[in-house]
Scaffold this motif. Structure first.
Motif, PDB file in Angstrom:
ATOM      1  N   GLU A 127       0.436  -1.351  -0.245  1.00 13.07           N
ATOM      2  CA  GLU A 127      -0.138  -0.039  -0.086  1.00 13.07           C
ATOM      3  C   GLU A 127       0.989   1.265  -0.463  1.00 13.07           C
ATOM      4  O   GLU A 127       1.123   1.602   1.196  1.00 13.07           O
ATOM      5  CB  GLU A 127      -0.805   0.254   1.497  1.00 13.07           C
ATOM      6  CG  GLU A 127      -2.024   0.576   1.477  1.00 13.07           C
ATOM      7  CD  GLU A 127      -2.622   1.400   0.184  1.00 13.07           C
ATOM      8  OE1 GLU A 127      -3.148   2.130  -0.877  1.00 13.07           O
ATOM      9  OE2 GLU A 127      -3.259   0.138  -0.410  1.00 13.07           O
ATOM     10  N   PRO A 128       1.231   1.888  -0.737  1.00 12.25           N
ATOM     11  CA  PRO A 128       1.215   1.694  -2.852  1.00 12.25           C
ATOM     12  C   PRO A 128       1.430   0.545  -3.668  1.00 12.25           C
ATOM     13  O   PRO A 128       2.520   0.565  -2.422  1.00 12.25           O
ATOM     14  CB  PRO A 128       0.170   2.920  -2.876  1.00 12.25           C
ATOM     15  CG  PRO A 128       1.642   3.734  -2.636  1.00 12.25           C
ATOM     16  CD  PRO A 128       1.641   3.119  -1.340  1.00 12.25           C
ATOM     17  N   PRO A 129       0.248  -0.175  -3.841  1.00 14.26           N
ATOM     18  CA  PRO A 129       1.153  -1.787  -4.483  1.00 14.26           C
ATOM     19  C   PRO A 129       2.137  -1.006  -5.830  1.00 14.26           C
ATOM     20  O   PRO A 129       2.406  -0.817  -6.390  1.00 14.26           O
ATOM     21  CB  PRO A 129       0.283  -2.685  -5.126  1.00 14.26           C
ATOM     22  CG  PRO A 129      -1.216  -1.103  -5.520  1.00 14.26           C
ATOM     23  CD  PRO A 129      -0.877  -0.731  -4.585  1.00 14.26           C
ATOM     24  N   THR A 130       3.233  -1.578  -5.207  1.00  9.99           N
ATOM     25  CA  THR A 130       4.960  -1.112  -6.049  1.00  9.99           C
ATOM     26  C   THR A 130       5.289  -2.522  -6.230  1.00  9.99           C
ATOM     27  O   THR A 130       5.429  -3.211  -5.691  1.00  9.99           O
ATOM     28  CB  THR A 130       5.388  -0.653  -5.505  1.00  9.99           C
ATOM     29  OG1 THR A 130       6.437  -0.885  -4.246  1.00  9.99           O
ATOM     30  CG2 THR A 130       4.676   1.468  -5.297  1.00  9.99           C
ATOM     31  N   ILE A 131       5.635  -2.178  -7.394  1.00  4.37           N
ATOM     32  CA  ILE A 131       6.822  -3.461  -8.110  1.00  4.37           C
ATOM     33  C   ILE A 131       7.911  -3.026  -8.562  1.00  4.37           C
ATOM     34  O   ILE A 131       8.005  -2.116  -9.372  1.00  4.37           O
ATOM     35  CB  ILE A 131       6.109  -4.453  -8.750  1.00  4.37           C
ATOM     36  CG1 ILE A 131       5.676  -3.257 -10.187  1.00  4.37           C
ATOM     37  CG2 ILE A 131       4.901  -5.260  -8.546  1.00  4.37           C
ATOM     38  CD1 ILE A 131       4.710  -4.569 -11.482  1.00  4.37           C
ATOM     39  N   ALA A 132       8.993  -3.640  -8.538  1.00  3.08           N
ATOM     40  CA  ALA A 132      10.486  -3.903  -9.010  1.00  3.08           C
ATOM     41  C   ALA A 132      11.292  -4.355 -10.278  1.00  3.08           C
ATOM     42  O   ALA A 132      10.461  -5.181 -10.735  1.00  3.08           O
ATOM     43  CB  ALA A 132      11.283  -3.216  -8.147  1.00  3.08           C
ATOM     44  N   VAL A 133      11.623  -3.687 -11.878  1.00  3.06           N
ATOM     45  CA  VAL A 133      12.603  -5.052 -12.517  1.00  3.06           C
ATOM     46  C   VAL A 133      13.909  -4.410 -12.707  1.00  3.06           C
ATOM     47  O   VAL A 133      13.793  -3.403 -12.463  1.00  3.06           O
ATOM     48  CB  VAL A 133      11.248  -4.613 -13.397  1.00  3.06           C
ATOM     49  CG1 VAL A 133      11.141  -3.505 -14.289  1.00  3.06           C
ATOM     50  CG2 VAL A 133      12.298  -5.459 -14.618  1.00  3.06           C
ATOM     51  N   SER A 134      14.516  -5.382 -13.046  1.00  5.15           N
ATOM     52  CA  SER A 134      15.751  -4.643 -13.143  1.00  5.15           C
ATOM     53  C   SER A 134      16.463  -5.412 -14.616  1.00  5.15           C
ATOM     54  O   SER A 134      15.812  -6.270 -15.375  1.00  5.15           O
ATOM     55  CB  SER A 134      16.735  -6.314 -12.371  1.00  5.15           C
ATOM     56  OG  SER A 134      18.119  -5.574 -12.799  1.00  5.15           O
ATOM     57  N   ILE A 135      16.560  -4.134 -15.651  1.00  4.69           N
ATOM     58  CA  ILE A 135      16.771  -4.371 -16.973  1.00  4.69           C
ATOM     59  C   ILE A 135      18.346  -3.546 -16.941  1.00  4.69           C
ATOM     60  O   ILE A 135      19.224  -2.504 -16.893  1.00  4.69           O
ATOM     61  CB  ILE A 135      15.199  -3.601 -17.567  1.00  4.69           C
ATOM     62  CG1 ILE A 135      14.349  -3.283 -17.179  1.00  4.69           C
ATOM     63  CG2 ILE A 135      16.013  -3.611 -18.932  1.00  4.69           C
ATOM     64  CD1 ILE A 135      13.957  -4.927 -18.211  1.00  4.69           C
ATOM     65  N   ASN A 136      18.953  -4.043 -18.323  1.00  7.86           N
ATOM     66  CA  ASN A 136      20.522  -3.863 -18.725  1.00  7.86           C
ATOM     67  C   ASN A 136      20.381  -2.678 -19.007  1.00  7.86           C
ATOM     68  O   ASN A 136      19.263  -2.293 -20.282  1.00  7.86           O
ATOM     69  CB  ASN A 136      20.602  -4.808 -19.243  1.00  7.86           C
ATOM     70  CG  ASN A 136      22.219  -4.811 -19.311  1.00  7.86           C
ATOM     71  OD1 ASN A 136      23.082  -4.460 -20.189  1.00  7.86           O
ATOM     72  ND2 ASN A 136      22.454  -6.033 -19.252  1.00  7.86           N
ATOM     73  N   LYS A 137      21.423  -1.876 -18.809  1.00  9.17           N
ATOM     74  CA  LYS A 137      21.295  -0.724 -19.537  1.00  9.17           C
ATOM     75  C   LYS A 137      21.258  -0.489 -21.183  1.00  9.17           C
ATOM     76  O   LYS A 137      21.064   0.014 -21.597  1.00  9.17           O
ATOM     77  CB  LYS A 137      22.333   0.103 -19.115  1.00  9.17           C
ATOM     78  CG  LYS A 137      21.801   0.061 -17.207  1.00  9.17           C
ATOM     79  CD  LYS A 137      23.120   0.901 -17.346  1.00  9.17           C
ATOM     80  CE  LYS A 137      23.229   1.647 -15.326  1.00  9.17           C
ATOM     81  NZ  LYS A 137      24.238   2.368 -15.041  1.00  9.17           N
ATOM     82  N   LYS A 138      22.118  -1.853 -21.576  1.00  9.50           N
ATOM     83  CA  LYS A 138      22.118  -1.987 -22.703  1.00  9.50           C
ATOM     84  C   LYS A 138      21.279  -2.437 -23.997  1.00  9.50           C
ATOM     85  O   LYS A 138      20.963  -2.527 -24.889  1.00  9.50           O
ATOM     86  CB  LYS A 138      22.949  -2.726 -23.439  1.00  9.50           C
ATOM     87  CG  LYS A 138      24.840  -2.543 -22.962  1.00  9.50           C
ATOM     88  CD  LYS A 138      24.954  -4.006 -22.590  1.00  9.50           C
ATOM     89  CE  LYS A 138      26.639  -3.860 -23.396  1.00  9.50           C
ATOM     90  NZ  LYS A 138      27.927  -4.971 -22.695  1.00  9.50           N
ATOM     91  N   ASN A 139      19.660  -2.479 -23.321  1.00  4.91           N
ATOM     92  CA  ASN A 139      18.384  -3.295 -23.878  1.00  4.91           C
ATOM     93  C   ASN A 139      17.446  -2.457 -24.573  1.00  4.91           C
ATOM     94  O   ASN A 139      17.624  -0.366 -23.814  1.00  4.91           O
ATOM     95  CB  ASN A 139      18.009  -4.263 -22.924  1.00  4.91           C
ATOM     96  CG  ASN A 139      18.546  -5.497 -22.683  1.00  4.91           C
ATOM     97  OD1 ASN A 139      19.137  -5.469 -23.550  1.00  4.91           O
ATOM     98  ND2 ASN A 139      18.434  -6.166 -21.767  1.00  4.91           N
ATOM     99  N   LEU A 140      17.329  -2.196 -25.792  1.00  7.24           N
ATOM    100  CA  LEU A 140      15.996  -1.528 -26.035  1.00  7.24           C
ATOM    101  C   LEU A 140      15.317  -1.167 -25.035  1.00  7.24           C
ATOM    102  O   LEU A 140      14.470   0.397 -25.082  1.00  7.24           O
ATOM    103  CB  LEU A 140      15.446  -1.789 -27.363  1.00  7.24           C
ATOM    104  CG  LEU A 140      15.151  -0.867 -28.028  1.00  7.24           C
ATOM    105  CD1 LEU A 140      15.687   0.546 -28.457  1.00  7.24           C
ATOM    106  CD2 LEU A 140      13.966  -1.585 -29.615  1.00  7.24           C
TER     107      LEU A 140
END
Length: 228
Positions: free
Chosen positions: A38-51
């Motif tokens: 509350e509030p509902p939050t999520i996280a994602v890890s993304i490579n900087k080289k990816n589009l």
């Protein structure tokens, strides 16, 4: 230090979608997790080289499609080993446009999430995008795919840009020679065969049909090298 210990951490397999103007893209990721309720939050890890990283940075939105256990390797390979800079990854894929204008992949999805970025953390090769949910839905009651199943049962490979990538040590194979795809890193193991491609367990690589292709990226049989 034995980095194989990291493989004991549980992960899922997801398609992360985003947009940049009118352009849409998606990629495979395995590091998606809930931060708060509350509030509902999520996280994602993304490579900087990816589009996709470029798209999320620009639009400040992303979507998550949780893939089901029986998702074909070819589907995962399409989003994980092909670049949105070269092809339209969403062409021929069942998806919809969400509230944020980002694409939500429905095909092979168990559930879908949509978020607006509220914070980001620079962790070197990757960025952790933290987003507040703006929409979420359950697509089917099928079982979710976990990363261990993807590796151990589906025999899937890990892109070098993935946060969980660990360089494999070369080993000498004496019995039942394995062959590695030079394009995506998928390893054909005769012990398991290729269930998606109709190849029975125990089939040596040399006996595969000439028109057999890598179940991950679609590379030809000639693109494989014996693991030594």
């Amino acid at each position: 230090m034995n980095l194989e210990a990291l493989h004991s951490i549980s992960y899922g397999v997801y398609v992360i979608g985003s947009r940049k103007g009118d352009r849409l893209n998606g990629q495979i990721a395995n590091t998606v997790f809930q931060i708060t309720a509350e509030p509902p939050t999520i996280a994602v890890s993304i490579n900087k080289k990816n589009l996709t990283h470029e798209f999320i940075t620009e639009s400040r939105v992303f979507t998550v499609s949780v893939l089901c256990r029986d998702t074909p390797l070819s589907f995962i390979g399409h989003f994980g080993f092909k670049s949105g800079r070269e092809i339209n990854k969403l062409e021929g894929i069942n998806y919809k446009i969400g509230k944020t204008g980002a694409p939500i992949v429905i095909e092979n999805a168990v559930a879908c999430l949509e978020a607006k970025v509220i914070q980001e953390v620079d962790v070197g090769s990757h960025t952790i995008f933290i987003g507040e949910l703006v929409a979420a839905d359950v697509v089917t009651d099928k079982e979710c795919m976990i990363y261990a199943y993807y590796h151990q049962v589906k025999r899937g490979a890990t892109p070098k840009t993935a946060p969980t990538y660990i360089e494999e040590k070369k080993i000498e194979v004496v019995i039942a020679a394995k062959y590695k795809c030079n394009v995506c890193g998928y390893i054909y193991d005769p012990v398991f065969g290729d269930s998606d491609g109709g190849i029975k367990p125990g089939t040596p690589f040399e006996e595969l049909p000439d028109d057999w292709v890598c179940p991950m990226c679609g590379a030809a049989k000639s693109e494989f090298t014996k693991v030594v």
